[in-house]
Design a protein around this motif. Structure first.
Motif, PDB file in Angstrom:
ATOM      1  N   MET A  63       1.533   1.411   2.028  1.00 51.26           N
ATOM      2  CA  MET A  63       1.421   0.313   1.075  1.00 51.26           C
ATOM      3  C   MET A  63       0.091  -0.419   1.274  1.00 51.26           C
ATOM      4  O   MET A  63      -0.367  -0.591   2.401  1.00 51.26           O
ATOM      5  CB  MET A  63       2.581  -0.684   1.261  1.00 51.26           C
ATOM      6  CG  MET A  63       2.501  -1.897   0.353  1.00 51.26           C
ATOM      7  SD  MET A  63       3.741  -3.157   0.749  1.00 51.26           S
ATOM      8  CE  MET A  63       5.223  -2.291   0.256  1.00 51.26           C
ATOM      9  N   ILE A  64      -0.501  -0.863   0.176  1.00 51.36           N
ATOM     10  CA  ILE A  64      -1.729  -1.652   0.225  1.00 51.36           C
ATOM     11  C   ILE A  64      -1.379  -3.117   0.421  1.00 51.36           C
ATOM     12  O   ILE A  64      -0.492  -3.655  -0.247  1.00 51.36           O
ATOM     13  CB  ILE A  64      -2.534  -1.474  -1.080  1.00 51.36           C
ATOM     14  CG1 ILE A  64      -3.001  -0.026  -1.220  1.00 51.36           C
ATOM     15  CG2 ILE A  64      -3.724  -2.424  -1.115  1.00 51.36           C
ATOM     16  CD1 ILE A  64      -3.681   0.259  -2.533  1.00 51.36           C
ATOM     17  N   CYS A  65      -2.060  -3.782   1.340  1.00 53.77           N
ATOM     18  CA  CYS A  65      -1.856  -5.215   1.504  1.00 53.77           C
ATOM     19  C   CYS A  65      -2.360  -5.925   0.256  1.00 53.77           C
ATOM     20  O   CYS A  65      -3.531  -5.764  -0.125  1.00 53.77           O
ATOM     21  CB  CYS A  65      -2.608  -5.732   2.729  1.00 53.77           C
ATOM     22  SG  CYS A  65      -2.554  -7.537   2.885  1.00 53.77           S
ATOM     23  N   GLU A 105      -5.431  -0.418   2.946  1.00 59.50           N
ATOM     24  CA  GLU A 105      -4.314   0.517   2.887  1.00 59.50           C
ATOM     25  C   GLU A 105      -3.692   0.713   4.268  1.00 59.50           C
ATOM     26  O   GLU A 105      -4.373   0.657   5.291  1.00 59.50           O
ATOM     27  CB  GLU A 105      -4.788   1.867   2.340  1.00 59.50           C
ATOM     28  CG  GLU A 105      -5.260   1.811   0.894  1.00 59.50           C
ATOM     29  CD  GLU A 105      -5.540   3.198   0.347  1.00 59.50           C
ATOM     30  OE1 GLU A 105      -4.879   4.146   0.800  1.00 59.50           O
ATOM     31  OE2 GLU A 105      -6.411   3.326  -0.522  1.00 59.50           O
ATOM     32  N   ASN A 106      -2.391   0.964   4.265  1.00 60.06           N
ATOM     33  CA  ASN A 106      -1.643   1.267   5.488  1.00 60.06           C
ATOM     34  C   ASN A 106      -1.902   0.255   6.592  1.00 60.06           C
ATOM     35  O   ASN A 106      -2.114   0.604   7.762  1.00 60.06           O
ATOM     36  CB  ASN A 106      -2.009   2.677   5.984  1.00 60.06           C
ATOM     37  CG  ASN A 106      -1.745   3.744   4.943  1.00 60.06           C
ATOM     38  OD1 ASN A 106      -0.705   3.735   4.278  1.00 60.06           O
ATOM     39  ND2 ASN A 106      -2.691   4.661   4.783  1.00 60.06           N
ATOM     40  N   SER A 107      -1.897  -1.033   6.233  1.00 63.07           N
ATOM     41  CA  SER A 107      -2.226  -2.066   7.212  1.00 63.07           C
ATOM     42  C   SER A 107      -1.049  -2.979   7.536  1.00 63.07           C
ATOM     43  O   SER A 107      -1.178  -3.862   8.375  1.00 63.07           O
ATOM     44  CB  SER A 107      -3.392  -2.924   6.694  1.00 63.07           C
ATOM     45  OG  SER A 107      -3.032  -3.579   5.481  1.00 63.07           O
ATOM     46  N   CYS A 114       0.003  -7.985   7.934  1.00 67.14           N
ATOM     47  CA  CYS A 114      -1.153  -7.095   7.817  1.00 67.14           C
ATOM     48  C   CYS A 114      -1.937  -7.225   9.122  1.00 67.14           C
ATOM     49  O   CYS A 114      -2.641  -8.218   9.334  1.00 67.14           O
ATOM     50  CB  CYS A 114      -2.020  -7.496   6.629  1.00 67.14           C
ATOM     51  SG  CYS A 114      -3.555  -6.571   6.511  1.00 67.14           S
ATOM     52  N   ARG A 137      -8.540  -2.353  -7.505  1.00 67.43           N
ATOM     53  CA  ARG A 137      -7.193  -1.994  -7.061  1.00 67.43           C
ATOM     54  C   ARG A 137      -6.133  -2.201  -8.136  1.00 67.43           C
ATOM     55  O   ARG A 137      -4.981  -1.826  -7.934  1.00 67.43           O
ATOM     56  CB  ARG A 137      -6.818  -2.821  -5.821  1.00 67.43           C
ATOM     57  CG  ARG A 137      -7.626  -2.481  -4.583  1.00 67.43           C
ATOM     58  CD  ARG A 137      -7.325  -1.069  -4.092  1.00 67.43           C
ATOM     59  NE  ARG A 137      -7.948  -0.815  -2.793  1.00 67.43           N
ATOM     60  CZ  ARG A 137      -7.872   0.330  -2.153  1.00 67.43           C
ATOM     61  NH1 ARG A 137      -7.196   1.337  -2.673  1.00 67.43           N
ATOM     62  NH2 ARG A 137      -8.462   0.493  -0.989  1.00 67.43           N
TER      63      ARG A 137
END
Length: 327
Positions: free
Chosen positions: A1-3, A9-11, A22, A160
């Protein structure tokens, strides 16, 4: 998932039971309901020049949605809520001020914090739909030609979002004395330069919703009739109505001599639709206040429903089946 806050991404990772943060970039906490929710997560960004009504449109949209949520006559199961304290504070403040006739200030020229909202039981095509949507808004100066590099830091959210609301106030252009067709093409050119040259983003990956704001100030009989034909009992508009209205606004722009703008937008973006709105329904006495009794938003829901139609694959599939059955 994007914050949704820093766009990394993936944070997002759990830090303790029921809490997500995040940890790679911004350190912002993420609602567990947002993170774990099984509903479609959509995002939309509002872009446009300073003073052209971006923040006022967003405030008016939630003003209309809030009225529908509390009305005993419409959208009986529908409600919306904020996903985080910042979004709740912003919504509460903006709506409370507007009910008193106080207009929102211009958006600060900073990278915008998204307003994260959960929508439950939206009545679409006879079905009840649920979405989590991130709304982004930023200062119009970010998209000025002489400062186009600012989009790289303060408008980077636009790389985004799959849907952009491109808001333009024709009354503002008329007051400036500049030709409408040339000015609209210039606005679009600035935005495209930011996407391509600064963000390295392909506009063909983005749907553009052109929203003509402050339409009630236009001295045009067709516009007045178009705005006044908006009826609460017809909300939500059908997909066929949305498409028809988009064509009508596009044709109106072509009659205004904006053919170059129309051709460029359709060629550069994945798709383009057109809306015409009046966020307040009446012209305010000044830049800060309006008589609360005069506030009657017109057609502010159409850009919102275009976001759903353009980004929710299941809704698009349902639309296809709906039209196929009617043939």
């Amino acid at each position: 998932m994007i914050c949704p806050f820093c766009l990394m991404e993936n944070s997002i990772f759990p830090v303790k039971e029921g809490r997500y943060v995040c940890i790679k970039s911004c350190g912002h906490p993420i609602s567990s309901e947002y993170y774990n929710g099984r509903y479609p997560k959509l995002s939309v960004g509002a872009v446009g020049q300073r003073g052209h009504g971006k923040t006022m449109y967003l405030t008016s949209l939630f003003y209309a949605l809030d009225w529908l949520m509390n009305s005993p006559d419409f959208w009986h199961d529908f409600y919306y809520q904020a996903h985080d304290p910042e979004s709740l504070k912003l919504l509460t403040s903006c709506l409370a001020n507007l009910r008193k006739g106080e207009l929102p200030p211009a958006t600060c020229e900073v990278f915008p914090t998204p307003t994260l909202i959960k929508f439950r039981h939206l009545p679409l095509l006879g079905c009840s739909d649920t979405y989590d949507i991130a709304f982004y808004d930023t200062g119009g100066e970010v998209f000025n030609d002489e400062r186009v590099l600012k989009i790289g830091t303060q408008g980077r959210f636009m790389s985004r979002v799959s849907v952009a609301w491109f808001l333009v106030s024709l009354p503002n252009i008329e007051k400036s004395g500049e030709p409408i067709a040339q000015t609209m093409s210039t606005f679009l050119n600035k935005y495209l330069m930011g996407l391509k040259d600064v963000l390295n983003y392909r506009p063909k990956d983005q749907h553009l919703i052109v929203v003509l704001t402050k339409a009630d100030e236009l001295q045009d009989p067709w516009v007045s009739e178009f705005l006044d034909s908006d009826r609460a009992e017809e909300w939500p508009p059908s997909a066929r109505t949305l498409v028809s209205n988009s064509y009508e606004v596009s044709d109106w722009l072509e009659r205004k001599g904006c053919r170059g703008f129309l051709k460029a937008a359709r060629a550069e973006f994945r798709s383009v639709e057109f809306c015409m709105v009046s966020a307040l329904g009446a012209r305010p006495a000044d830049d800060r206040r309006i008589d609360p009794n005069l506030i009657k938003p017109k057609r502010v829901l159409e850009p919102f429903f275009w976001v759903l139609l353009k980004t929710d694959r299941s809704l698009l599939d349902r639309l296809w089946r709906f039209f196929h059955k009617r043939r």
